[in-house]
Scaffold this motif. Structure first.
Motif, short mmCIF file in Angstrom:
data_model
loop_
_atom_site.label_atom_id
_atom_site.label_comp_id
_atom_site.label_asym_id
_atom_site.label_seq_id
_atom_site.Cartn_x
_atom_site.Cartn_y
_atom_site.Cartn_z
N PHE A 352 -35.89 -15.77 6.33
CA PHE A 352 -35.37 -17.12 6.51
C PHE A 352 -34.14 -17.13 7.41
N ARG A 353 -34.07 -18.12 8.28
CA ARG A 353 -32.84 -18.38 9.03
C ARG A 353 -31.84 -19.07 8.12
N GLU A 354 -32.35 -19.94 7.21
CA GLU A 354 -31.50 -20.65 6.27
C GLU A 354 -30.96 -19.67 5.22
N PRO A 355 -29.85 -20.00 4.54
CA PRO A 355 -29.29 -19.09 3.54
C PRO A 355 -30.10 -19.08 2.24
N VAL A 356 -31.28 -18.49 2.29
CA VAL A 356 -32.17 -18.42 1.13
C VAL A 356 -32.09 -17.02 0.54
N ASN A 357 -31.63 -16.93 -0.70
CA ASN A 357 -31.52 -15.61 -1.33
C ASN A 357 -32.08 -15.62 -2.76
N TYR A 358 -32.98 -16.57 -3.03
CA TYR A 358 -33.55 -16.67 -4.39
C TYR A 358 -35.05 -16.43 -4.39
N LEU A 359 -35.60 -15.95 -3.26
CA LEU A 359 -37.02 -15.66 -3.18
C LEU A 359 -37.24 -14.21 -2.80
N ILE A 360 -38.27 -13.59 -3.36
CA ILE A 360 -38.67 -12.24 -2.95
C ILE A 360 -40.17 -12.25 -2.66
N ARG A 361 -40.59 -11.40 -1.73
CA ARG A 361 -42.00 -11.38 -1.35
C ARG A 361 -42.71 -10.17 -1.93
N LEU A 362 -43.87 -10.42 -2.55
CA LEU A 362 -44.76 -9.35 -2.99
C LEU A 362 -46.14 -9.59 -2.36
N HIS A 363 -46.94 -8.53 -2.24
CA HIS A 363 -48.29 -8.71 -1.72
C HIS A 363 -49.30 -8.19 -2.72
N PHE A 364 -50.54 -8.65 -2.57
CA PHE A 364 -51.59 -8.28 -3.54
C PHE A 364 -52.78 -7.63 -2.87
N ALA A 365 -52.56 -6.93 -1.75
CA ALA A 365 -53.64 -6.18 -1.09
C ALA A 365 -53.77 -4.79 -1.72
N LYS A 366 -53.97 -4.77 -3.02
CA LYS A 366 -54.07 -3.53 -3.78
C LYS A 366 -55.28 -3.59 -4.70
N SER A 367 -55.63 -2.44 -5.25
CA SER A 367 -56.73 -2.40 -6.20
C SER A 367 -56.39 -3.24 -7.43
N ASP A 368 -57.42 -3.70 -8.13
CA ASP A 368 -57.18 -4.50 -9.33
C ASP A 368 -56.38 -3.71 -10.36
N ALA A 369 -56.68 -2.41 -10.48
CA ALA A 369 -55.97 -1.59 -11.45
C ALA A 369 -54.49 -1.53 -11.14
N LEU A 370 -54.14 -1.39 -9.86
CA LEU A 370 -52.74 -1.31 -9.48
C LEU A 370 -52.04 -2.67 -9.64
#
Length: 387
Positions: A352-370
């Protein structure tokens, strides 16, 4: 010793890759850097095994092996609804990262302006800085991450040379609607602006959302530079096969920039990847189904844990809201989450260019078990991360 280039003080190392290193140190589940943990399609691996013995193993043509460019041109011709020439409209690059850099360097002079939607993939800001361009940031507003038309036109009125469009968007997962793209196209034509698109998640779309190629819009091919990659579509992020499709006059410039940036993409990997470009539509339907199931698994799991999050329209990222934990630094939160809960995420402030510090990014391109194990670990988040 004389000081280094002043550009070095204008951006940091990749926060995403930084979090991967911390994840590796802690033996955490890496949901920060967006690469899958499952194999590429078997036909690609089988063909790669053949190429290992058959070759080619030396340089290909600098801007891409002819048969690879031909396969790319056939794909883009169908998608754009026009004939794409493999010799004059296509350049093969070392991933879409180089494709974007080469595109910006070809189009933008030092001191000229480039529109960037915020949040944005971190490389775009660095691309602009390294090219000597001045970014104009236009916010996308949650939860749908739509833009304000008046704010966008105000940015166009500043006489930008280009707009960078990531669709589907990393990190927020927005898929721009046809009407939104038509509006952007009208402004690009009105203010004589190029559009550089990053469409690496083109096949990871969640119904009812539909991906529209910007270059396919009426009159837009002439002013559009389309950057793509095989990384996400075929789960081969380490192969580093990207490409640019654009009008011949632009491609001529990109060929020169690309030649001196990296010379060429790996020739044996180009040869092996051709089989993927010839997959039938069934492959892409199944890919969409696989990622839809993973989105459901991960987002439903977050809901059960009571963790506020976005629901992406495309790509494979979610943004978690961590405001309740009281951290002034989302970077500190992510580092502590990796060490205490064993799950690595990316601080949202890096997007973000704006002062955003309350969000974090996770991804789900992983196996179902993981993914299930990651959810089990995130269940501990309230206990271990509260101030």
């Amino acid at each position: 010793m004389k000081e280094l280039s002043k550009k070095m003080s204008l951006f940091t190392e990749s926060v995403i890759r930084h979090m991967t290193r911390i994840s590796d140190e802690c033996n955490a589940i890496n949901l920060s850097q967006g690469f899958p943990d499952f194999d590429p399609p078997k036909p690609l691996m089988d063909r790669l095994a053949q190429v290992a013995y058959e070759g080619p193993h030396q340089y290909s043509v600098t801007w891409g092996a002819p048969n690879f460019r031909q396969a790319l041109a056939e794909v883009r011709s169908r998608q754009f609804g026009r004939q794409i020439d493999p010799d004059t409209n296509v350049v093969v690059t070392c991933g879409s990262t180089e494709a974007m850099m080469a595109a910006v360097m070809t189009i933008v002079n030092p001191g000229e302006k480039v529109i960037v939607f915020s949040p944005f993939y971190e490389n775009y800001s660095a691309d602009a800085i390294l090219s000597g361009a001045e970014p104009i940031y236009v916010p996308l507003y949650p939860p749908e991450f739509n833009f304000n038309p008046d704010e966008l036109e105000a940015a166009f009125k500043q006489n930008p040379k280009a707009l960078i469009l990531c669709n589907p968007s990393n990190p927020c997962g927005k898929v721009f609607t046809y009407s939104e793209l038509k509006f952007i196209a009208s402004l690009a034509e009105k203010y004589d602006t190029y559009v550089i698109t990053d469409e690496v998640y083109e096949h990871i779309i969640y119904k009812p959302n539909v991906h529209t190629y910007f270059a396919s819009l009426p009159g837009m091919f002439e002013r559009t530079v389309t950057c793509g990659s095989l990384s996400k579509t075929y789960s081969i992020t380490g192969w580093r096969l990207g490409h640019v499709v654009a009008p011949a006059a632009i491609i001529e410039g990109i060929q020169k920039v690309h030649d001196f940036l990296t010379v060429g993409a790996p020739s044996p990997l180009q040869e092996a990847a051709i089989v993927g470009l010839k997959f039938p539509q069934q492959y892409y339907d199944e890919l969409q189904s696989i990622y839809t199931q993973k989105r459901t698994l991960f987002c439903d799991g977050l809901d059960r844990l009571g963790i506020a999050h976005t629901k992406p329209q495309g790509a494979y990222y979610v943004l978690l809201n961590i405001a309740e934990y009281g951290y002034e630094s989302d970077t500190e939160f992510c580092e502590m989450l990796t060490r205490k809960a064993g799950v690595a995420a990316v601080p949202g402030s890096s997007f973000f260019r704006e002062p955003v510090n309350y969000l974090i990014r996770l991804h789900f391109a992983k196996s179902d078990a993981l993914l299930n194990e990651a959810l089990t670990r995130l269940e501990k988040m309230p206990a271990v991360m509260k101030r």
